[in-house]
Design an enzyme around this catalytic site. Sequence first.
Site, PDB file in Angstrom:
ATOM      1  N   MET A   1     -48.924  59.870 -29.817  1.00 12.33           N
ATOM      2  CA  MET A   1     -50.068  60.483 -30.475  1.00 12.33           C
ATOM      3  C   MET A   1     -51.127  60.801 -29.424  1.00 12.33           C
ATOM      4  SD  MET A   1     -50.455  58.055 -33.816  1.00 12.33           S
ATOM      5  CE  MET A   1     -49.056  57.608 -34.808  1.00 12.33           C
ATOM      6  N   ILE A 384     -43.928  53.114 -29.030  1.00 12.35           N
ATOM      7  CA  ILE A 384     -43.365  53.375 -27.705  1.00 12.35           C
ATOM      8  C   ILE A 384     -43.442  54.882 -27.419  1.00 12.35           C
ATOM      9  CG2 ILE A 384     -41.014  53.310 -28.684  1.00 12.35           C
ATOM     10  CD1 ILE A 384     -40.102  52.223 -25.925  1.00 12.35           C
ATOM     11  N   GLU A 385     -44.304  55.253 -26.472  1.00  9.20           N
ATOM     12  CA  GLU A 385     -44.580  56.657 -26.198  1.00  9.20           C
ATOM     13  C   GLU A 385     -44.675  56.918 -24.697  1.00  9.20           C
ATOM     14  OE1 GLU A 385     -47.488  58.733 -28.629  1.00  9.20           O
ATOM     15  OE2 GLU A 385     -47.856  56.898 -29.779  1.00  9.20           O
ATOM     16  N   ASN A 386     -44.715  58.199 -24.340  1.00  3.64           N
ATOM     17  CA  ASN A 386     -45.017  58.697 -23.011  1.00  3.64           C
ATOM     18  C   ASN A 386     -43.942  58.295 -22.001  1.00  3.64           C
ATOM     19  OD1 ASN A 386     -46.537  60.027 -20.981  1.00  3.64           O
ATOM     20  ND2 ASN A 386     -48.447  59.367 -21.949  1.00  3.64           N
TER      21      ASN A 386
END
Length: 564
Positions: A1, A384-386
């Site tokens: 996000m 869990i991102e990027n």
Amino acid sequence: MLFRRHVPRTGSRRSRFLAGVTAALLAAAGSLIALPGTAHAANLVANPGFESGSLSGWSCSGGSVVGSPVHSGTKALAGAVSSSDTAQCTQTVSVQPNTAYSLSGWVRGAYVYLGVTGGASTWTPSAASYTQLTVPFTTGASQTSVQIYVHGWYAQGTYNADDISLDGPGGGGGDTQAPTAPSGLTSTGKTSSSVSLSWNAATDNTGVTSYDVYRGSTLATTVTGTSATVTGLAASTSYTFTVRARDAAGNTSAASNAVTVTTNAGGGGGTGFKQAAPYLYLGWGDPPSPSTVMSATGIKWFTMAFILSSGGCNPAWDGSRPLTGGTDQSTINAIRAAGGDIVPSIGGWSGNKLGPNCSTPEALAGAYQKVIDAYALKAIDVDIENTDEFESEVVQDRVLNALKIVKQNNPGIRTIVTFGTSTTGPSYWGNRLVERANALGAGIDVFTIMPFDFGGGADMYGNTVNAAEGLKAKLKSTFGWDDATAYAHLGISGMNGLSDQQENTTPAIWTQIRDWANSHHIARLAYWAVNRDRPCPGGGVTSNCSGINQSTWQFTSITAGFTG
């Protein structure tokens, strides 16, 4: 996000929010203190000031008698609260039907409660010195006893109580002999949400009238026979039960033997877990009072963001605020006091995250455990991102192995992973996450996708459904599940109003998504964020409103209608 990290954090807004929450809580407590007229009599509570030097007359899950601090006399109760026990003390008192009574007591500590089981209660958010709490109530048409209680709140430290009084006419005709303890308590059956129990009858000089069945220290149900079914339980969760007998005078027996039962897994091979939990973020966006939102919408859960690294493998809110003793804990306490609960969001798009900073799965599991222990959590969410977490094979595996350890060390806890998606289902990295969760035996309960930021003008309903169906197909092919089981492990986390890329999810579209989620019985529905659940048509993408025309808390109200 992306959007949620680009707005400056404002300390003054956070301070105003905490002050608003505190004022609202004090106002709520104050509204319970006004007393109606009541018939006066001697105090009906046995050992009301604990001057016997023991807990005689009381049944306590955790507590002792101390000589200091006291309100009067030489003794008081000290409730030893922990992260998993509120140190509740109860006493059953004989009363008369259709009669007004006043329960009062002097308490000291944070979040101390006084009340009648199944009836009225009150509490103080903070009492540095002894403060009087008072609860008026009227008995039912055939009621001959009440159970009064005092307890603290999870992880809030030891509380004190003294001089507890129940004022009103006594009942019971002078019978003071308690029944014998029920014996032979055993489980006769269980489902994913219930446990059936039976026991041998107790005896009494005048006759046993009912049995109180306890789940831990909580009264679960009262029956007149020697069997009961306790419902509303979580799947795959361990519960401990005891039973106490009562007579017509309200005398209560000692507890039966304890029996521990683990409920079955969820129906259809699913998780048995359903959660409507919009995000609430204290870092920006004029955070609203959660109790106000709960009262207005009926929402019970919030996803609290974000747990990051405060340096190394040490968890903290936004990487800077301590887990306990601060604004975040006060907010969680307020949510729980209003009958709700939270799931923390660990990670996110930006910031210094635990996944890359904890060098091993064991170390990362230890960091997660600190968060679990701080709040006696029922669920955790790893967002869990990027490229540092989601698009890293090493960190993906570390997160999954850590969650596997968490499941092993915390029976019954639910684990959620939240990640981005394409319009047709998981990307390469999302597919890998699902495949590795299976290969490593991580036991993830819910895979939640974030179906937004596809590009301006996107069909938000159609793309959300297509993305969810793509994830469902991946879960089926990877785990060998049927449709129902795959849907039961699936979650959706949207973005209300305008997204970072000017997509527009209107209340009508979000209602369609909610209805689709219900009809397919998925596990979880969330959105970013309650802070933005306010109207500002033409306001653009901002932190404290949706950028569109809507009613205040409209998206939260829609989300509260998610039942799975």
